[in-house]
Write a protein that holds these residues in place. Structure first.
Motif, PDB file in Angstrom:
ATOM      1  N   LEU A  41       0.722  -1.217  -0.024  1.00 24.26           N
ATOM      2  CA  LEU A  41      -0.083   0.069   0.162  1.00 24.26           C
ATOM      3  C   LEU A  41       0.941   1.400   0.113  1.00 24.26           C
ATOM      4  CD1 LEU A  41      -3.077   1.102   0.137  1.00 24.26           C
ATOM      5  CD2 LEU A  41      -2.351   1.344   2.626  1.00 24.26           C
ATOM      6  N   TRP A  42       1.883   1.415   0.901  1.00 18.84           N
ATOM      7  CA  TRP A  42       2.606   2.535   0.770  1.00 18.84           C
ATOM      8  C   TRP A  42       3.271   3.059  -0.445  1.00 18.84           C
ATOM      9  CZ3 TRP A  42       7.755   3.085  -0.445  1.00 18.84           C
ATOM     10  CH2 TRP A  42       8.248   1.656  -0.888  1.00 18.84           C
ATOM     11  N   LEU A  43       3.670   2.148  -1.278  1.00 24.52           N
ATOM     12  CA  LEU A  43       4.194   2.307  -2.497  1.00 24.52           C
ATOM     13  C   LEU A  43       3.532   3.260  -3.361  1.00 24.52           C
ATOM     14  CD1 LEU A  43       6.957   0.778  -4.644  1.00 24.52           C
ATOM     15  CD2 LEU A  43       4.923   1.520  -5.727  1.00 24.52           C
ATOM     16  N   PRO A  44       2.343   3.151  -3.984  1.00 28.11           N
ATOM     17  CA  PRO A  44       1.729   4.039  -4.630  1.00 28.11           C
ATOM     18  C   PRO A  44       1.087   5.331  -3.986  1.00 28.11           C
ATOM     19  CG  PRO A  44       0.188   2.270  -4.203  1.00 28.11           C
ATOM     20  CD  PRO A  44       1.626   1.864  -3.818  1.00 28.11           C
ATOM     21  N   VAL A  45       1.170   5.397  -2.739  1.00 27.09           N
ATOM     22  CA  VAL A  45       0.522   6.466  -2.135  1.00 27.09           C
ATOM     23  C   VAL A  45       1.655   7.579  -1.853  1.00 27.09           C
ATOM     24  CG1 VAL A  45      -0.324   7.359   0.319  1.00 27.09           C
ATOM     25  CG2 VAL A  45      -1.395   5.219  -0.780  1.00 27.09           C
ATOM     26  N   VAL A  46       2.782   6.982  -1.182  1.00 28.35           N
ATOM     27  CA  VAL A  46       4.020   7.947  -0.977  1.00 28.35           C
ATOM     28  C   VAL A  46       4.269   8.148  -2.246  1.00 28.35           C
ATOM     29  CG1 VAL A  46       6.325   7.597  -0.340  1.00 28.35           C
ATOM     30  CG2 VAL A  46       4.715   6.566   1.063  1.00 28.35           C
ATOM     31  N   MET A  47       4.501   7.424  -3.319  1.00 26.08           N
ATOM     32  CA  MET A  47       5.103   7.761  -4.499  1.00 26.08           C
ATOM     33  C   MET A  47       4.203   9.010  -5.263  1.00 26.08           C
ATOM     34  SD  MET A  47       5.798   5.287  -7.824  1.00 26.08           S
ATOM     35  CE  MET A  47       7.029   5.694  -8.831  1.00 26.08           C
ATOM     36  N   SER A  48       2.928   8.828  -5.158  1.00 23.27           N
ATOM     37  CA  SER A  48       1.975  10.074  -5.796  1.00 23.27           C
ATOM     38  C   SER A  48       2.241  11.322  -5.071  1.00 23.27           C
ATOM     39  CB  SER A  48       0.655   9.419  -5.533  1.00 23.27           C
ATOM     40  OG  SER A  48       0.237   8.482  -6.403  1.00 23.27           O
ATOM     41  N   VAL A  49       2.623  11.307  -3.861  1.00 22.27           N
ATOM     42  CA  VAL A  49       3.032  12.437  -3.148  1.00 22.27           C
ATOM     43  C   VAL A  49       4.190  13.171  -3.380  1.00 22.27           C
ATOM     44  CG1 VAL A  49       3.125  13.576  -0.757  1.00 22.27           C
ATOM     45  CG2 VAL A  49       1.302  12.043  -0.976  1.00 22.27           C
ATOM     46  N   VAL A  50       5.295  12.317  -3.366  1.00 24.28           N
ATOM     47  CA  VAL A  50       6.575  12.884  -3.762  1.00 24.28           C
ATOM     48  C   VAL A  50       7.002  12.881  -4.881  1.00 24.28           C
ATOM     49  CG1 VAL A  50       7.273  12.060  -1.349  1.00 24.28           C
ATOM     50  CG2 VAL A  50       7.762  10.664  -3.348  1.00 24.28           C
ATOM     51  N   VAL A  51       6.401  12.060  -5.838  1.00 20.59           N
ATOM     52  CA  VAL A  51       6.818  12.382  -7.462  1.00 20.59           C
ATOM     53  C   VAL A  51       5.671  13.254  -7.926  1.00 20.59           C
ATOM     54  CG1 VAL A  51       6.939  11.030  -9.631  1.00 20.59           C
ATOM     55  CG2 VAL A  51       7.945  10.133  -7.515  1.00 20.59           C
ATOM     56  N   PHE A  52       4.488  12.949  -7.676  1.00 23.93           N
ATOM     57  CA  PHE A  52       3.395  13.569  -8.234  1.00 23.93           C
ATOM     58  C   PHE A  52       3.487  13.876  -9.727  1.00 23.93           C
ATOM     59  CE2 PHE A  52       0.779  17.974  -8.689  1.00 23.93           C
ATOM     60  CZ  PHE A  52      -0.226  17.107  -8.374  1.00 23.93           C
ATOM     61  N   GLY A  98       9.434  34.601  -3.862  1.00 19.57           N
ATOM     62  CA  GLY A  98       9.684  33.894  -2.339  1.00 19.57           C
ATOM     63  C   GLY A  98       9.919  32.330  -2.709  1.00 19.57           C
ATOM     64  N   ARG A  99      10.846  32.046  -1.698  1.00 14.65           N
ATOM     65  CA  ARG A  99      11.643  30.663  -1.803  1.00 14.65           C
ATOM     66  C   ARG A  99      10.457  29.545  -1.742  1.00 14.65           C
ATOM     67  NH1 ARG A  99      16.373  29.390  -2.906  1.00 14.65           N
ATOM     68  NH2 ARG A  99      17.090  27.144  -2.447  1.00 14.65           N
ATOM     69  N   HIS A 100       9.662  29.750  -0.766  1.00 21.05           N
ATOM     70  CA  HIS A 100       8.763  28.761  -0.477  1.00 21.05           C
ATOM     71  C   HIS A 100       7.546  28.471  -1.721  1.00 21.05           C
ATOM     72  CE1 HIS A 100      10.455  29.269   3.725  1.00 21.05           C
ATOM     73  NE2 HIS A 100      10.442  28.210   3.527  1.00 21.05           N
ATOM     74  N   ARG A 101       7.076  29.681  -1.970  1.00 22.95           N
ATOM     75  CA  ARG A 101       6.259  29.521  -3.072  1.00 22.95           C
ATOM     76  C   ARG A 101       6.672  29.099  -4.357  1.00 22.95           C
ATOM     77  NH1 ARG A 101       1.811  34.312  -3.692  1.00 22.95           N
ATOM     78  NH2 ARG A 101       1.297  32.684  -5.500  1.00 22.95           N
ATOM     79  N   ARG A 102       7.968  29.308  -4.628  1.00 25.44           N
ATOM     80  CA  ARG A 102       8.411  28.707  -5.945  1.00 25.44           C
ATOM     81  C   ARG A 102       8.753  27.143  -5.691  1.00 25.44           C
ATOM     82  NH1 ARG A 102       9.514  32.874  -8.957  1.00 25.44           N
ATOM     83  NH2 ARG A 102      10.403  31.390 -10.596  1.00 25.44           N
ATOM     84  N   ILE A 103       9.222  26.866  -4.404  1.00 31.02           N
ATOM     85  CA  ILE A 103       9.390  25.496  -4.192  1.00 31.02           C
ATOM     86  C   ILE A 103       7.854  24.667  -4.473  1.00 31.02           C
ATOM     87  CG2 ILE A 103       9.932  23.648  -2.359  1.00 31.02           C
ATOM     88  CD1 ILE A 103      12.018  25.581  -1.709  1.00 31.02           C
ATOM     89  N   LEU A 104       6.901  25.330  -3.625  1.00 30.12           N
ATOM     90  CA  LEU A 104       5.570  24.513  -3.993  1.00 30.12           C
ATOM     91  C   LEU A 104       5.197  24.599  -5.177  1.00 30.12           C
ATOM     92  CD1 LEU A 104       3.277  23.340  -1.849  1.00 30.12           C
ATOM     93  CD2 LEU A 104       2.327  25.594  -2.016  1.00 30.12           C
ATOM     94  N   GLY A 105       5.254  25.562  -5.705  1.00 28.95           N
ATOM     95  CA  GLY A 105       4.750  25.977  -7.184  1.00 28.95           C
ATOM     96  C   GLY A 105       5.203  24.988  -7.991  1.00 28.95           C
ATOM     97  N   SER A 106       6.513  24.945  -8.000  1.00 25.88           N
ATOM     98  CA  SER A 106       7.368  23.862  -8.762  1.00 25.88           C
ATOM     99  C   SER A 106       6.708  22.465  -8.668  1.00 25.88           C
ATOM    100  CB  SER A 106       8.731  23.868  -8.532  1.00 25.88           C
ATOM    101  OG  SER A 106       9.311  25.032  -8.943  1.00 25.88           O
ATOM    102  N   HIS A 107       6.531  22.011  -7.458  1.00 24.84           N
ATOM    103  CA  HIS A 107       6.126  20.657  -7.166  1.00 24.84           C
ATOM    104  C   HIS A 107       4.718  20.549  -7.797  1.00 24.84           C
ATOM    105  CE1 HIS A 107       6.251  16.535  -5.413  1.00 24.84           C
ATOM    106  NE2 HIS A 107       5.344  17.040  -4.812  1.00 24.84           N
ATOM    107  N   LEU A 108       4.103  21.520  -7.704  1.00 26.09           N
ATOM    108  CA  LEU A 108       2.596  21.456  -8.255  1.00 26.09           C
ATOM    109  C   LEU A 108       2.212  21.218  -9.617  1.00 26.09           C
ATOM    110  CD1 LEU A 108       0.561  23.642  -5.662  1.00 26.09           C
ATOM    111  CD2 LEU A 108       0.688  21.047  -5.536  1.00 26.09           C
ATOM    112  N   MET A 109       3.488  21.215 -10.480  1.00 21.54           N
ATOM    113  CA  MET A 109       3.529  21.497 -11.902  1.00 21.54           C
ATOM    114  C   MET A 109       3.092  20.341 -12.536  1.00 21.54           C
ATOM    115  SD  MET A 109       6.842  22.630 -14.264  1.00 21.54           S
ATOM    116  CE  MET A 109       7.060  24.218 -13.196  1.00 21.54           C
ATOM    117  N   THR A 110       2.109  20.282 -13.356  1.00 16.43           N
ATOM    118  CA  THR A 110       1.580  19.334 -14.121  1.00 16.43           C
ATOM    119  C   THR A 110       1.242  19.655 -15.539  1.00 16.43           C
ATOM    120  OG1 THR A 110      -0.901  19.635 -13.408  1.00 16.43           O
ATOM    121  CG2 THR A 110       0.272  18.298 -12.212  1.00 16.43           C
TER     122      THR A 110
END
Lengths: 225, 107
Positions: A41-52, A98-110
């Motif tokens: 179970l952990w694999l798809p769940v963790v992967m989806s959050v960190v790789v996205f 701002g650093r935090h927004r750029r980091i968050l915004g980058s991770h949300l890129m789809t």
């Protein structure tokens, strides 16, 4: 952040919600397929959050489930995700300061959030579309994956409901406004044809990158200008 | 099945690499001064990549042809989007077209 939400009007919110529903359903099928392939179970769940990044996740699970080495699966996934460099260049202004927004915004890129943003007219709407779509998909995709993983192999066949057609249709609808410009449209058509022609012969991810050859039409365009 | 440790390492590598890709583009854009022409080219390259993603997703599966039902669904959705149909209609029509075709045995 508040200014982002102020410009999310009803039409935009409805469209974003629909993209999120589609993402949740694809996430559902991803979770179910991963569990059905024998992963814990952990694999798809963790992967989806960190790789996205859905396409690379499907590929990773597919390669490892078929007995491939995890590092080979990792490389294939990275190949598929390399297109995000170009996305980052294109949407950099939308991420804000701002650093935090750029980091968050980058991770949300789809694919969807980039297509949605580029399809909007004014900068403020571009920004709200990018963030609303990014956050919405992050939540709905991961919720879908969690549900799908919990339900397991019971809901593996998304083909029955035509959901495999929904994802490309979503992208097509989102990218259409950006195709109004003549040279971009020609570049995209040539690039798409190159990617399709290369798909049977090259590893996943490479054909999509080869589509950038379509940008050569801009060289002729500049000469004419 | 491979060892869980190796799989976890590979997932961590994929996560870090993917974030690096996402971050690199915007970080690079911050640091360099870019002409209007280059700006146009960057927007276009994102569009070109998106079209390539959707074209391969619509028409191919595992390096082969995806069959009839899926591309037909995408085509119907695309035409509706072209005619400025609401987004909901586009998505539902695409999925429904593919589902109905499969119901009648079209691959």
């Amino acid at each position: 952040m508040r200014s982002v939400w102020r410009t999310v009007d009803l039409g935009l919110a409805r469209d974003v919600a629909l993209v999120c529903v589609a993402a949740a359903v694809i996430g559902l099928s991803y979770g179910a397929i991963a569990i059905g392939s024998g992963f814990e179970l952990w694999l798809p769940v963790v992967m989806s959050v960190v790789v996205f990044a859905g396409a690379s996740q499907f590929l990773f699970v597919g390669i490892v489930a078929a007995g491939g080495h995890p590092l080979a699966a990792m490389l294939a996934g990275l190949m598929v995700n390399a297109r995000h460099v170009a996305f980052g260049l294109a949407v950099s202004d939308l991420l804000g300061r701002g650093r935090h927004r750029r980091i968050l915004g980058s991770h949300l890129m789809t694919d969807e959030s980039v297509a949605f943003a580029l399809g909007q007219e004014d900068p403020e709407r571009k920004r709200s579309a990018y963030w609303a779509c990014g956050i919405g998909i992050f939540v709905s995709w991961n919720a879908g994956v969690l549900l799908g993983s919990a339900a397991g192999a019971a809901i593996e066949d998304t083909g029955t409901f035509g959901l495999d057609a929904a994802f490309p249709a979503v992208l097509l609808a989102l990218v259409l406004p950006s195709l109004r410009e003549h040279t971009t449209r020609r570049a995209a058509l040539i690039g798409g044809a190159v990617a399709l022609a290369a798909t049977p012969f090259l590893p996943a991810g490479v054909p999509v990158l080869m589509a950038l050859l379509g940008l050569l039409v801009f060289a002729g365009d500049r000469g004419a200008a | 099945m491979n060892s869980p440790t190796m799989i976890a390492i590979a997932i961590a590598g994929l996560a870090i690499g993917t974030f690096a890709f996402r971050f690199a583009g915007s970080a690079l854009r911050e640091r360099i001064d870019i002409s209007a022409q280059a700006e146009r080219l960057m927007a276009a390259s994102a569009v070109v990549l998106l079209v390539a993603v959707l074209a391969t997703a619509a028409l191919t599966d595992d390096g082969g042809f995806a069959g009839i039902a899926r591309p037909a669904g995408v085509l119907v959705g695309g035409m509706l989007a072209w005619r400025k149909a609401p987004f909901l209609v586009v998505v539902v029509a695409a999925a429904a077209t593919a589902a109905v075709l499969r119901l009648f045995g079209v691959p």
